[in-house]
Design a protein around this motif. Structure first.
Motif, mmCIF file in Angstrom:
data_model
loop_
_atom_site.group_PDB
_atom_site.id
_atom_site.type_symbol
_atom_site.label_atom_id
_atom_site.label_comp_id
_atom_site.label_asym_id
_atom_site.label_seq_id
_atom_site.Cartn_x
_atom_site.Cartn_y
_atom_site.Cartn_z
ATOM 1 N N ASP A 175 1.210 -1.207 -0.208
ATOM 2 C CA ASP A 175 -0.149 -0.145 -0.029
ATOM 3 C C ASP A 175 1.222 1.562 -0.015
ATOM 4 O OD1 ASP A 175 0.898 0.609 2.783
ATOM 5 O OD2 ASP A 175 -1.313 -0.338 3.640
ATOM 6 N N ALA A 176 0.335 1.900 0.356
ATOM 7 C CA ALA A 176 1.374 3.574 0.628
ATOM 8 C C ALA A 176 1.962 3.462 1.395
ATOM 9 C CB ALA A 176 0.294 5.192 -0.373
ATOM 10 N N HIS A 177 1.936 3.262 3.007
ATOM 11 C CA HIS A 177 2.952 3.298 3.689
ATOM 12 C C HIS A 177 3.209 1.437 3.434
ATOM 13 C CE1 HIS A 177 0.585 5.587 4.986
ATOM 14 N NE2 HIS A 177 -0.589 4.752 5.174
ATOM 15 N N GLY A 178 3.977 0.898 2.555
ATOM 16 C CA GLY A 178 4.778 0.139 1.873
ATOM 17 C C GLY A 178 4.077 -1.286 2.908
ATOM 18 N N LYS A 179 2.965 -1.370 2.962
ATOM 19 C CA LYS A 179 3.146 -3.111 3.936
ATOM 20 C C LYS A 179 1.963 -3.405 3.263
ATOM 21 C CE LYS A 179 2.444 -0.039 8.635
ATOM 22 N NZ LYS A 179 3.221 -1.242 8.970
ATOM 23 N N PHE A 180 1.108 -4.927 2.636
ATOM 24 C CA PHE A 180 0.847 -6.208 2.531
ATOM 25 C C PHE A 180 0.407 -6.922 3.183
ATOM 26 C CE2 PHE A 180 5.348 -7.574 2.542
ATOM 27 C CZ PHE A 180 4.813 -9.397 3.006
#
Length: 212
Positions: A175-180
């Motif tokens: 996502d926009a924060h580097g999380k999956f």
């Protein structure tokens, strides 16, 4: 004819042979081929072989015709690491001799890219479902640190035992924060890991494995 040739043959057999000249040892430098930059300064330590008999040997480290430092050995002793600065360009650096021609030296190269980190965690929710989640960060020179990598593809892999081959399971995107996050489905215990590949400016990396 035999009386004439015999002395000549004997002379050629008994003639002394001049000793071969000693071969100068090649002063050889080795640096890591893959260099990961994950801080404002990255020290790249060289090693040397065959340099003990030379008072001094130097190499320049260059990219695209521009020199970004030198590496020197004196009597085979390293005089300091090559230091990569994170505001320098990434890519391949050529390490070539800069000493006088009297010192036989090798050439080598190193590829510098910025570092990445991948994490993965999970748990077994029931006999089938295994939720998995993680983060992907990459080193960003402008902030001197690691930041979440938005919209980066990540591959989830699994294997059934510690010596088994890894197999692809799912692909996801951060996502926009580097999380999956995603969920695996298996009624058996498995090992899972997440990994990303290399890009032009960043090395890929792989998470530690989890077992659920």
């Amino acid at each position: 004819m035999r009386r004439i040739l015999l002395p000549l043959v004997l002379a050629s057999v008994l003639a002394p042979v001049a000793p071969a000249s000693a071969v100068e040892p090649v002063c050889t430098i080795a640096v890591p081929y893959k260099v990961t930059a994950g801080a404002p300064l990255t020290w790249v330590k060289p090693t040397f072989t065959g340099c003990d008999s030379y008072a001094s040997a130097s190499w320049k480290v260059a990219r695209s015709g521009k020199t970004y430092g030198t590496i020197t050995a004196k009597n085979g002793v390293n005089q300091g690491s090559w230091i990569f600065h994170d505001n320098w360009p990434t890519g391949m650096y050529a390490v070539t001799p800069s000493s006088s021609a009297a010192v036989p030296q090798n050439s080598t190269k190193a590829v510098v890219k910025f570092g990445t980190k991948v994490t993965l965690k999970g748990y077994r929710q029931d006999h089938l479902k295994v939720p998995l989640s993680g983060t992907i960060t990459r080193y960003v020179a402008s902030v001197d640190g690691y930041r979440g990598w938005a919209h980066r593809y990540v591959s989830i892999q699994y294997r059934d035992c510690t010596t088994c081959d890894w197999h692809p399971l799912y692909s996801d995107r951060t996502d926009a924060h580097g999380k999956f996050s995603l969920a695996a489905v298996s009624d058996e215990l498995r090992y899972y890991r997440a990994r990303i590949g290399d890009t032009t400016y960043w090395w890929g990396s792989t998470s530690s494995s989890v077992h659920f």
